[in-house]
Design an enzyme around this catalytic site. Structure first.
Site, short mmCIF file in Angstrom:
data_model
loop_
_atom_site.label_atom_id
_atom_site.label_comp_id
_atom_site.label_asym_id
_atom_site.label_seq_id
_atom_site.Cartn_x
_atom_site.Cartn_y
_atom_site.Cartn_z
N ARG A 157 0.84 -1.22 0.00
CA ARG A 157 0.00 0.00 0.00
C ARG A 157 0.87 1.26 0.00
O ARG A 157 0.68 2.16 -0.83
CB ARG A 157 -0.91 0.01 1.25
CG ARG A 157 -2.03 -0.98 1.20
CD ARG A 157 -2.76 -1.03 2.54
NE ARG A 157 -1.93 -1.64 3.55
CZ ARG A 157 -2.18 -2.81 4.15
NH1 ARG A 157 -3.28 -3.47 3.85
NH2 ARG A 157 -1.36 -3.30 5.05
N ILE A 233 11.42 4.54 5.40
CA ILE A 233 10.19 4.85 6.15
C ILE A 233 9.53 3.52 6.57
O ILE A 233 8.37 3.51 6.98
CB ILE A 233 9.18 5.72 5.34
CG1 ILE A 233 8.95 5.16 3.94
CG2 ILE A 233 9.67 7.15 5.26
CD1 ILE A 233 8.07 4.00 3.83
N ARG A 235 11.01 0.12 8.69
CA ARG A 235 11.39 -0.07 10.09
C ARG A 235 12.91 -0.02 10.17
O ARG A 235 13.60 -0.44 9.22
CB ARG A 235 10.92 -1.44 10.59
CG ARG A 235 9.42 -1.57 10.78
CD ARG A 235 8.95 -0.92 12.07
NE ARG A 235 7.54 -1.14 12.29
CZ ARG A 235 6.57 -0.27 11.99
NH1 ARG A 235 6.87 0.89 11.43
NH2 ARG A 235 5.31 -0.55 12.24
N GLU A 264 15.37 2.61 18.34
CA GLU A 264 14.68 3.88 18.64
C GLU A 264 14.45 4.01 20.15
O GLU A 264 14.15 3.00 20.80
CB GLU A 264 13.34 3.92 17.90
CG GLU A 264 13.54 3.97 16.41
CD GLU A 264 12.23 3.90 15.62
OE1 GLU A 264 11.15 3.95 16.20
OE2 GLU A 264 12.34 3.80 14.39
N HIS A 282 10.64 9.00 13.66
CA HIS A 282 9.53 8.06 13.40
C HIS A 282 8.18 8.79 13.39
O HIS A 282 7.32 8.54 14.25
CB HIS A 282 9.53 6.91 14.44
CG HIS A 282 8.78 5.70 13.95
ND1 HIS A 282 9.08 4.43 14.36
CD2 HIS A 282 7.74 5.57 13.08
CE1 HIS A 282 8.26 3.57 13.77
NE2 HIS A 282 7.42 4.26 12.99
P1 NAP Z 1 1.58 -3.80 2.98
O1 NAP Z 1 0.56 -3.23 2.07
O2 NAP Z 1 1.29 -5.07 3.69
O3 NAP Z 1 2.94 -3.91 2.17
C1 NAP Z 1 4.02 -4.62 2.68
C2 NAP Z 1 4.94 -4.95 1.52
O4 NAP Z 1 6.06 -5.66 2.05
C3 NAP Z 1 4.30 -5.82 0.46
O5 NAP Z 1 4.42 -5.13 -0.76
C4 NAP Z 1 5.14 -7.06 0.43
O6 NAP Z 1 5.33 -7.39 -0.94
C5 NAP Z 1 6.44 -6.58 1.04
N1 NAP Z 1 7.19 -7.69 1.59
C6 NAP Z 1 6.84 -8.53 2.57
N2 NAP Z 1 7.82 -9.45 2.75
C7 NAP Z 1 8.77 -9.16 1.86
C8 NAP Z 1 10.03 -9.74 1.53
N3 NAP Z 1 10.47 -10.83 2.16
N4 NAP Z 1 10.77 -9.17 0.57
C9 NAP Z 1 10.31 -8.08 -0.08
N5 NAP Z 1 9.14 -7.48 0.17
C10 NAP Z 1 8.38 -8.03 1.12
O7 NAP Z 1 1.94 -2.76 4.15
P2 NAP Z 1 1.96 -1.17 4.08
O8 NAP Z 1 0.69 -0.64 4.62
O9 NAP Z 1 2.42 -0.73 2.73
O10 NAP Z 1 3.12 -0.89 5.18
C11 NAP Z 1 4.44 -1.33 4.91
C12 NAP Z 1 5.33 -1.12 6.11
O11 NAP Z 1 5.59 0.26 6.32
C13 NAP Z 1 4.75 -1.58 7.44
O12 NAP Z 1 4.87 -2.97 7.63
C14 NAP Z 1 5.55 -0.79 8.44
O13 NAP Z 1 6.69 -1.51 8.83
C15 NAP Z 1 5.98 0.45 7.65
N6 NAP Z 1 5.32 1.67 8.16
C16 NAP Z 1 6.08 2.67 8.66
C17 NAP Z 1 5.48 3.83 9.14
C18 NAP Z 1 6.28 4.98 9.68
O14 NAP Z 1 5.79 5.74 10.50
N7 NAP Z 1 7.52 5.14 9.25
C19 NAP Z 1 4.09 3.95 9.15
C20 NAP Z 1 3.35 2.90 8.63
C21 NAP Z 1 3.97 1.77 8.14
P3 NAP Z 1 5.12 -8.88 -1.52
O15 NAP Z 1 3.98 -9.48 -0.76
O16 NAP Z 1 4.84 -8.66 -2.95
O17 NAP Z 1 6.43 -9.52 -1.28
#
Ligand code: NAP
Length: 316
Positions: A157, A233, A235, A264, A282
């Protein structure tokens, strides 16, 4: 939710605390008792705690779950669930929810903001203007963001929202995920090193799992190279932080924009003197609008669970 015992693991938004209280929940404020070890706190209140509200830094590990026999649900104030022991929750029949979608735009905005800040050196240009240094001469030339090749680790997403924004800056997009998504406009690379070797800006946006721990290692940093910029952005533990610090200090990496860190709130001090590095604490989802929407999602999930209705955003 009258008299439901809710362990709140972190200092929450006042709105969330007020709304939980207004609904009659009994709050167990873990964050108010730092002197009491977590497990002792859990054991002392085990008879009453039926729900945990955690976040990206404070979740529910196996020992905590074991200490809470009445626990029914972990409602995380985050989309990432790397701090929640999901297999343990499955085993115990404990429900788990997160806060997807509502934070996507803010995190994607920050990723682009960090990339532009690093490349156009906005924080140090700001210091230059404020200090009066401008009167002695023009600020240094910087690097263009528009049109640069953006590589995204994890096209979920948030990754897609970053890609959409970067496209508006005429940036060619490539990505690495576990599978080729056959996206018409984006190029797939089958390894993180291959992706890094073929982009100018590498953005980490995947979920943190055992597989993605240190997905940005020395080889990826070297492939990105002295003109490349890393934006994280996702972890902190996605990146091998000592390797990143060494590469930045030695000039083997062009720059970095970091919202998240391995330990952190500790930020490596070696980075403080570097103008090609932008550091933020963060704050990816930290706008009033998004944090309020996240709170509403946590409240909605808890209410649904205790009223035996379908959860809004079930993960387990
Ligand atoms: P999401 O829609 O579930 O996307 C997660 C992505 O991670 C998917 O595209 C998945 O791709 C990929 N992924 C999972 N395992 C993988 C692997 N082994 N190798 C490569 N890619 C992999 O989640 P989202 O809502 O986009 O959020 C993503 C992340 O952003 C969260 O999990 C969180 O850690 C981080 N985040 C950070 C903040 C902040 O404040 N900085 C805020 C919100 C979220 P595939 O399934 O195609 O492999």
């Amino acid at each position: 939710m009258d008299k439901i015992g809710v362990l709140v693991a972190f200092k929450p938004l006042p709105y969330l605390e007020q709304e939980l209280t207004r609904r009659g929940c009994r709050l167990f404020r873990l964050w108010e008792t730092p002197e009491s070890p977590v497990l002792e706190f859990c054991r002392q209140n085990a008879a009453d705690i039926q729900a945990i509200v955690g976040n990206s830094n404070y979740g529910a590990d196996a020992a905590m779950i074991d200490a809470l026999p009445k626990l029914e649900i972990v409602a995380s104030f985050s989309v990432g669930l790397d701090r929640v022991d999901l297999p343990k929750c499955k085993e115990r029949g404990i429900r788990v929810t997160n806060t997807p979608d509502v934070l996507t735009d803010d995190v994607a905005d920050l990723a682009i903001g960090l990339a532009i800040s690093v490349m156009r050196r906005i924080p140090s240009a700001d210091k230059y203007a404020r200090s009066g240094a401008w009167k002695k001469g023009e600020y240094t030339l910087t690097t263009r963001f528009s049109g640069k090749r953006v590589g995204i680790l994890g096209l979920g997403r948030i990754g897609l929202a970053i890609a959409k924004r970067a496209e508006a800056f005429d940036c060619p997009i490539s990505y690495y995920s576990r599978s080729d998504k056959s996206h018409p406009n984006y190029t797939y690379h089958s390894t993180p090193v291959d992706l890094a070797a073929n982009c100018d800006i590498l953005v980490v946006a995947c979920a943190l799992t055992e597989e993605t721990h240190h997905i940005v290692n020395r080889a990826v940093i070297d492939a990105l190279g002295p003109k490349g910029v890393l934006i994280n952005i996702g972890r902190g533990p996605h990146v091998d932080e000592p390797e990143l610090v060494a590469a930045l200090v030695e000039g083997r990496l062009g720059g970095a924009g970091l919202d998240v860190f391995e330990n952190e709130p500790h930020v490596p001090e070696e980075l403080f003197a570097l103008d090609n590095v932008v550091l933020v604490p963060h704050v990816g989802s930290a706008t009033i609008e998004t944090r309020t929407a996240m709170a509403d999602m946590v409240l909605g999930n808890l209410e649904a669970h205790f009223l035996k209705k379908p959860l809004l955003t079930p993960v387990v």
